[in-house]
Design a protein around this motif. Sequence first.
Motif, PDB file in Angstrom:
ATOM      1  N   SER A 137       0.837  -1.199   0.000  1.00 32.76           N
ATOM      2  CA  SER A 137       0.000   0.000   0.000  1.00 32.76           C
ATOM      3  C   SER A 137       0.870   1.247   0.000  1.00 32.76           C
ATOM      4  O   SER A 137       1.763   1.382   0.836  1.00 32.76           O
ATOM      5  N   GLY A 138       0.631   2.113  -0.968  1.00 31.32           N
ATOM      6  CA  GLY A 138       1.418   3.354  -1.039  1.00 31.32           C
ATOM      7  C   GLY A 138       2.564   3.254  -2.046  1.00 31.32           C
ATOM      8  O   GLY A 138       3.247   4.233  -2.301  1.00 31.32           O
ATOM      9  N   HIS A 142       8.178   6.005   1.173  1.00 25.46           N
ATOM     10  CA  HIS A 142       7.981   7.417   0.790  1.00 25.46           C
ATOM     11  C   HIS A 142       7.670   8.288   2.002  1.00 25.46           C
ATOM     12  O   HIS A 142       7.408   7.783   3.098  1.00 25.46           O
ATOM     13  N   ASP A 144       4.718  11.223   2.572  1.00 23.74           N
ATOM     14  CA  ASP A 144       3.555  11.784   1.860  1.00 23.74           C
ATOM     15  C   ASP A 144       3.856  13.227   1.466  1.00 23.74           C
ATOM     16  O   ASP A 144       3.484  13.681   0.386  1.00 23.74           O
ATOM     17  N   LYS A 152      -2.509  11.098   9.673  1.00 24.35           N
ATOM     18  CA  LYS A 152      -3.469  10.134   9.162  1.00 24.35           C
ATOM     19  C   LYS A 152      -3.829   9.159  10.273  1.00 24.35           C
ATOM     20  O   LYS A 152      -3.026   8.932  11.186  1.00 24.35           O
ATOM     21  N   PHE A 167       1.610  -1.875   7.883  1.00 18.61           N
ATOM     22  CA  PHE A 167       2.193  -0.540   7.810  1.00 18.61           C
ATOM     23  C   PHE A 167       3.574  -0.602   8.470  1.00 18.61           C
ATOM     24  O   PHE A 167       3.761  -1.267   9.482  1.00 18.61           O
ATOM     25  N   THR A 227       2.574  11.127   8.478  1.00 18.16           N
ATOM     26  CA  THR A 227       3.065  10.494   7.244  1.00 18.16           C
ATOM     27  C   THR A 227       4.039  11.386   6.469  1.00 18.16           C
ATOM     28  O   THR A 227       4.380  11.065   5.328  1.00 18.16           O
ATOM     29  N   HIS A 231       7.724   5.971   5.420  1.00 18.04           N
ATOM     30  CA  HIS A 231       6.839   4.832   5.685  1.00 18.04           C
ATOM     31  C   HIS A 231       6.459   4.104   4.396  1.00 18.04           C
ATOM     32  O   HIS A 231       6.700   4.606   3.298  1.00 18.04           O
ATOM     33  N   GLY A 233       3.435   0.640   3.131  1.00 18.31           N
ATOM     34  CA  GLY A 233       2.747  -0.593   3.463  1.00 18.31           C
ATOM     35  C   GLY A 233       3.660  -1.684   2.912  1.00 18.31           C
ATOM     36  O   GLY A 233       4.075  -1.617   1.747  1.00 18.31           O
ATOM     37  N   ARG A 241      -5.691  -7.828   3.352  1.00 19.08           N
ATOM     38  CA  ARG A 241      -5.707  -6.777   4.377  1.00 19.08           C
ATOM     39  C   ARG A 241      -6.775  -5.757   4.022  1.00 19.08           C
ATOM     40  O   ARG A 241      -6.729  -5.152   2.961  1.00 19.08           O
ATOM     41  N   THR A 245      -8.528   4.495   6.006  1.00 19.67           N
ATOM     42  CA  THR A 245      -7.551   5.552   6.313  1.00 19.67           C
ATOM     43  C   THR A 245      -8.212   6.923   6.224  1.00 19.67           C
ATOM     44  O   THR A 245      -8.783   7.270   5.182  1.00 19.67           O
TER      45      THR A 245
HETATM   46  O1  LIG Z   1      -1.816   1.598   4.028  1.00 20.15           O
HETATM   47  C1  LIG Z   1      -0.649   1.634   4.400  1.00 20.15           C
HETATM   48  O2  LIG Z   1      -0.109   0.698   5.026  1.00 20.15           O
HETATM   49  C2  LIG Z   1       0.196   2.856   4.108  1.00 20.15           C
HETATM   50  C3  LIG Z   1      -0.232   3.593   2.915  1.00 20.15           C
HETATM   51  C4  LIG Z   1       0.363   4.978   2.852  1.00 20.15           C
HETATM   52  O3  LIG Z   1       1.445   5.173   2.383  1.00 20.15           O
HETATM   53  C5  LIG Z   1      -0.401   6.105   3.386  1.00 20.15           C
HETATM   54  O4  LIG Z   1      -1.565   5.952   3.787  1.00 20.15           O
HETATM   55  O5  LIG Z   1       0.153   7.219   3.408  1.00 20.15           O
END
Ligand SMILES: O=C(O)CCC(=O)C(=O)O
Length: 266
Positions: A137-138, A142, A144, A152, A167, A227, A231, A233, A241, A245
Amino acid sequence: MAISSLIKAWSYIQFETVKDKLNKKSFELSSGEAFEKAEQIRKDGLCVIPDYYSSEVCDAMVAEIDRLIAEEKANVWQDDEGSDTRLYGSHLYSDLIERFHTDPFLIEIGERYLRSELINSHTLGAKLIPKMNNLGSGGGWHRDSVFKKQYKSILYLTDVDEENGPFQFVMGSHNKSTIYSSIKRNGFTAHQNRISNDSVNTFLQSHQGFESKICAASKGTVILVDTSGIHRGMPIIKGSRYALTNYFYPKHHFNQRQKEKFQKLF
Ligand SMILES: O=C(O)CCC(=O)C(=O)O
Ligand SMILES: [Fe+2]
């Protein structure tokens, strides 16, 4: 090169700091649960609250995500691998998800952390399944945003272990000092928000005391996170999963253009 990146980063950070100070929200009491959680985010960039929602509510929310994907009323986005299915405007189509969207405790923690009034732009409902070469995820490591602080809240709706795309966060990397140190020690550019696996390893090797935390946790856990820290995912290897969010923005950062950009995704 590094010098000009450092100057660039410094001037953007100063600009954002001044803007935040001008729009500062103050609170009467500097105590209580929301205050403590906000201070934990200030220290680590991350605060995990287990058992925030019951297992039954989480199951019902999973069913809502499946219903919205099947109904095709809400806009459904999918990555190229078919691993990540997203409903950016899930709060608009489900009363139950709307409850998480407007959760007053999570908003208060964020407002105390950012010292600003917040707008919750939307609640993403997401389903992850394993596919070859999925980045998680993501889309990999990175920030944000690099210069603006962010807040978040991520709610796990299914149990998440190391193989279910948890995460992962580099503790302390929300601290603006790490922007300067990563330019000096790791050759990052001023604006660098995407970070390769190798660069994250180099960052960790050259920053003593920093470590990445994998948030494996049971359903109902809420992860509160800045964020602007590093971080991702993790890639998902097994199972599925489901998560929600909340995308919060300080009111003074949330302009009409940004609002319209997201609304197109709902
Ligand atoms: O859903 C996740 O584990 C992280 C995703 C992500 O990079 C974010 O929500 O900023
Ligand atoms: Fe992210």
